[in-house]
Design a protein around this motif. Sequence first.
Motif, mmCIF file in Angstrom:
data_model
loop_
_atom_site.group_PDB
_atom_site.id
_atom_site.type_symbol
_atom_site.label_atom_id
_atom_site.label_comp_id
_atom_site.label_asym_id
_atom_site.label_seq_id
_atom_site.Cartn_x
_atom_site.Cartn_y
_atom_site.Cartn_z
ATOM 1 N N ALA A 129 -46.775 -29.608 30.261
ATOM 2 C CA ALA A 129 -46.143 -29.604 31.586
ATOM 3 C C ALA A 129 -44.837 -30.394 31.606
ATOM 4 O O ALA A 129 -43.952 -30.117 32.429
ATOM 5 N N ALA A 130 -44.695 -31.348 30.711
ATOM 6 C CA ALA A 130 -43.554 -32.268 30.784
ATOM 7 C C ALA A 130 -42.212 -31.555 30.645
ATOM 8 O O ALA A 130 -41.272 -31.836 31.406
ATOM 9 N N ARG A 131 -42.071 -30.638 29.703
ATOM 10 C CA ARG A 131 -40.767 -29.998 29.475
ATOM 11 C C ARG A 131 -40.324 -29.155 30.674
ATOM 12 O O ARG A 131 -39.206 -29.342 31.172
ATOM 13 N N PRO A 132 -41.143 -28.204 31.156
ATOM 14 C CA PRO A 132 -40.681 -27.432 32.322
ATOM 15 C C PRO A 132 -40.527 -28.280 33.575
ATOM 16 O O PRO A 132 -39.611 -28.050 34.365
ATOM 17 N N PHE A 133 -41.394 -29.283 33.767
ATOM 18 C CA PHE A 133 -41.246 -30.156 34.928
ATOM 19 C C PHE A 133 -39.925 -30.933 34.855
ATOM 20 O O PHE A 133 -39.251 -31.116 35.873
ATOM 21 N N ALA A 134 -39.572 -31.398 33.677
ATOM 22 C CA ALA A 134 -38.311 -32.133 33.519
ATOM 23 C C ALA A 134 -37.117 -31.225 33.796
ATOM 24 O O ALA A 134 -36.154 -31.615 34.470
#
Length: 204
Positions: A129-134
């Motif tokens: 989730a971290a990459r698309p959320f960022a």
Amino acid sequence: MRIYFRPFAGSLAARIACLEGELDAEFVLVEQGMALPDGRDLRDVSPLGYVPALETPAGFRLSETPAVLSYIAELAPEGVLAPVPFSDAHYRMLAWLALISSELHKGVFDPLMRKTAAEAERATARWRAARPFALLSRHLEAADHLEGGFSVADAYLLTVLNWCEHAGLSLEPWPVLRAWRHRLRARPSVARAMAEEYPLLRAA
């Protein structure tokens, strides 16, 4: 047209889009399992049994959320649910739809909410989730919407971000996304769509 839905599933984005575009649509609730109210199987309309699924009086059938949302956007007046066709902004909107579908809907939330997923699979989903959320956080820090004005991509992103608490995925590290979700929930089409489906979700 008919749109087959389950409350607060990906089909919520289709309801938001129809309300925003003031489009006539009959929303047909798919109960537990695959049986439709007319006795058919949902897979007659959506081969993998997913919602939203769309069916026209002429017998045209369509599934997969990005495709259904793109179809709905093209029924609305130009510029209401999508940027002008063939523009750079239009193709960027399609890219957002693809990212939300692959990176978030399938890559993150499906394993987090699927009862049969192993804990290792859930842990990987939380990490993913971290990459698309960022990316989304950086983009929405300087923009009210994903591409130009409100579009079906915004409806889809709001729909999947609504799943965070149920999926055990906190938005605390992403205050931009949390604030964006809060603002979008106040939009009349979004508020009405959620109000229409919430009693059905409670009853499920």
